[in-house]
Design an enzyme around this catalytic site. Structure first.
Site, short mmCIF file in Angstrom:
data_model
loop_
_atom_site.label_atom_id
_atom_site.label_comp_id
_atom_site.label_asym_id
_atom_site.label_seq_id
_atom_site.Cartn_x
_atom_site.Cartn_y
_atom_site.Cartn_z
N LYS A 278 40.20 -13.00 -12.24
CA LYS A 278 39.48 -13.04 -11.25
C LYS A 278 40.63 -12.85 -9.75
O LYS A 278 40.43 -14.13 -9.62
CB LYS A 278 38.59 -13.40 -10.76
CG LYS A 278 37.02 -13.35 -11.88
CD LYS A 278 36.43 -14.29 -11.15
CE LYS A 278 35.45 -14.13 -12.29
NZ LYS A 278 34.13 -12.80 -12.09
N GLU A 350 32.97 -11.38 -20.14
CA GLU A 350 32.56 -12.29 -20.85
C GLU A 350 31.01 -12.30 -21.39
O GLU A 350 30.93 -13.20 -22.84
CB GLU A 350 33.72 -13.34 -20.94
CG GLU A 350 32.85 -14.37 -20.13
CD GLU A 350 32.06 -14.38 -18.81
OE1 GLU A 350 31.58 -14.51 -18.48
OE2 GLU A 350 33.62 -13.02 -17.81
N ARG A 352 28.71 -11.40 -21.61
CA ARG A 352 27.99 -10.33 -22.46
C ARG A 352 28.60 -10.77 -23.97
O ARG A 352 27.30 -10.27 -25.00
CB ARG A 352 27.54 -8.89 -22.25
CG ARG A 352 28.96 -7.76 -22.07
CD ARG A 352 29.20 -6.60 -21.65
NE ARG A 352 29.59 -7.14 -20.05
CZ ARG A 352 29.54 -5.48 -19.04
NH1 ARG A 352 29.40 -4.94 -19.55
NH2 ARG A 352 29.17 -6.13 -17.82
#
Length: 465
Positions: A278, A350, A352
């Site tokens: 990110k 991540e 899910r």
């Protein structure tokens, strides 16, 4: 790690059927008076010191015809601060809670040892509803939150709330229980990730389970490997500490019951995004990516306090999404515990992945209903903002129940479709399903379709994003 989740339970709640008199108002430091919009003569007759308060309120109305609030000191020895608020009893619960939050902040700034609350001019049902919102807000505002400042905040002085003016008693047990669970969830969510690691989280939950009489089971990475939980293990394989795993907590009634609710929560204690790292703007705040687990745990605590007459299982998927040489990568293929093969497309999806195996394992225990909570997709925020949560279900008939429950509680939700043709976007040339797509088109719906693969069709399932 000590969490004062039961702090508000020590604040006494006393209900008095009669209206508060002059003696009661003069004896207190802060009084919160709740009246209808445009209070009439009969309402003012129920209020002590009306000879002082009524002209001051009318003066405020002359300055602003839409004024609904008066904050003033009585000319008595205590200098009692009176906060008078006109309330529309037809307001939504969200509106009542929003108004109550502002009142609670004003009370909290004064920090009185006791609070007098009087409702005047309301029937029992409407008055109880307003009182529930006010009580919830005042208790929440009184609860301490984590602080690492060298100059520590003092605990709130509030020890007692006295309620006057309702024709009958209001049942505030649910408000109390909800506040206890809410405080726990808020506290956990505010903890920095170097303190709330998966290991420390598990240790706290273990102590909480002992205190609350819950049964606890922890599936560490070795146990998950035996269960072939490849989706969960892919996410945590780069973690320098082997402290990830799935917690299962069980509340039982002590009586024979065939009803069981399963609560499932995403507990990513920090999310770097993994290999698809990110940017700083979006990594900031990722210590809160465990809020789904905090909500599930807080809900279990509230239900336990209410002694509900059905069994409740709570599953917490605790892990971190790290960057490193062992991190899972785009185009990896992993196999979940129910045998579903998954092609990874983006390592920042991540949530899910850990939920997939957690839902599959929870499904095997055959609950009647399963509800999962997760800070799962940016797409849901783009669709609804942070003012609503997205609701998904494998039962269309539950949509109205969900929106009604959200409206009644003030925790608003909005249902999204879960049609089968969305699976077209998740087709993989080499696996049973893609984890996600790179286009981001309706990712909240695709995430829910992905999760549905891991829930037995016989279980009523709700996913809250």
């Amino acid at each position: 790690m000590q969490i004062p989740y039961d702090f508000s339970e020590k604040i006494k709640l006393n209900q008095h059927k009669a209206a508060a008199g002059t003696r009661q108002l003069d004896a207190c430091r802060v009084a919160l008076l709740i009246v209808p919009q445009q209070p009439d003569k009969a309402v003012w007759e129920q209020i002590a010191h009306a000879a002082v308060l009524k002209p001051r309120y009318q003066r405020a109305l002359r300055k602003d015809k839409d004024a609904t609030h008066l904050s003033t000191d009585l000319p008595n020895d205590n200098g009692t601060r009176v906060i008078l608020q006109a309330v529309d009893s037809g307001s939504s619960t969200f509106e009542l809670l929003t108004q109550a939050r502002k009142l609670a902040a004003e009370v909290n700034n004064i920090d009185p040892p006791s609070l007098l609350v009087q409702l005047a001019g309301f029937e029992q049902a409407a008055g109880s509803r307003i009182l529930e919102a006010v009580t919830a807000a005042v208790l929440a505002a009184a609860c301490p939150m984590p602080s690492y400042k060298s100059d520590k905040d003092r605990p709130t002085a509030l020890k007692r709330i006295d309620v006057y003016g309702l024709p009958g008693r209001a049942n505030l047990a649910q408000v109390r229980a909800e506040n206890t669970g809410n405080h726990l969830a808020r506290w956990l969510s505010a903890l920095p990730s170097n303190e709330l690691t998966p290991g420390n989280y598990r240790k706290f939950v273990s102590r909480l389970a002992t205190a609350e009489g819950w049964k606890m089971e922890f599936l560490d990475t070795q146990a998950l490997a035996r269960k072939k939980a490849g989706a969960f293990l892919a996410v945590c394989q780069a973690s320098p500490k082997h402290d990830a795993g799935i917690v299962r907590l069980r509340y039982t009634t002590g009586r024979r019951t065939t009803k069981k609710l399963a609560l499932v929560g995403k507990g990513i204690c920090f999310d770097t995004g993994g290999v698809n790292v990110k940017p700083a703007k979006y990594m900031n705040g990722m210590h809160e990516d465990m809020q789904g687990s905090a909500v599930a745990l807080g809900t279990l605590l509230a239900l336990s306090r209410l002694k509900v007459n059905y069994a409740v299982d709570c599953w917490l998927a605790l892990a971190e999404n790290h960057i490193g040489s062992k991190a899972y990568k785009p185009n990896d293929v992993v196999i979940a515990s129910n045998g579903t093969s998954i092609e990874v497309k983006h390592t920042d999806a991540e949530g899910r992945m850990v939920l997939a195996d957690t839902l599959a394992l929870a499904s095997k225990t055959k609950p009647n209903m399963m509800i999962d909570f997760a800070t799962l997709t940016g797409a849901c925020i783009y669709s609804l903002s942070s003012r609503y949560s997205g609701a998904f279900s494998n039962r269309d008939a539950l949509h109205n129940t969900l929106t009604t429950a959200g409206r009644d509680s003030g925790e608003r939700v909005w249902p999204f479709p879960l049609d089968k043709d969305f699976d077209e976007s998740l087709k993989s040339p080499i696996a049973d399903t893609l984890q996600c797509t790179l286009e981001g088109d309706a990712d909240h719906i695709l995430a829910a379709r992905f999760l549905k693969r891991f829930v037995s069709d016989s279980i009523d399932w709700v996913h809250i994003d």
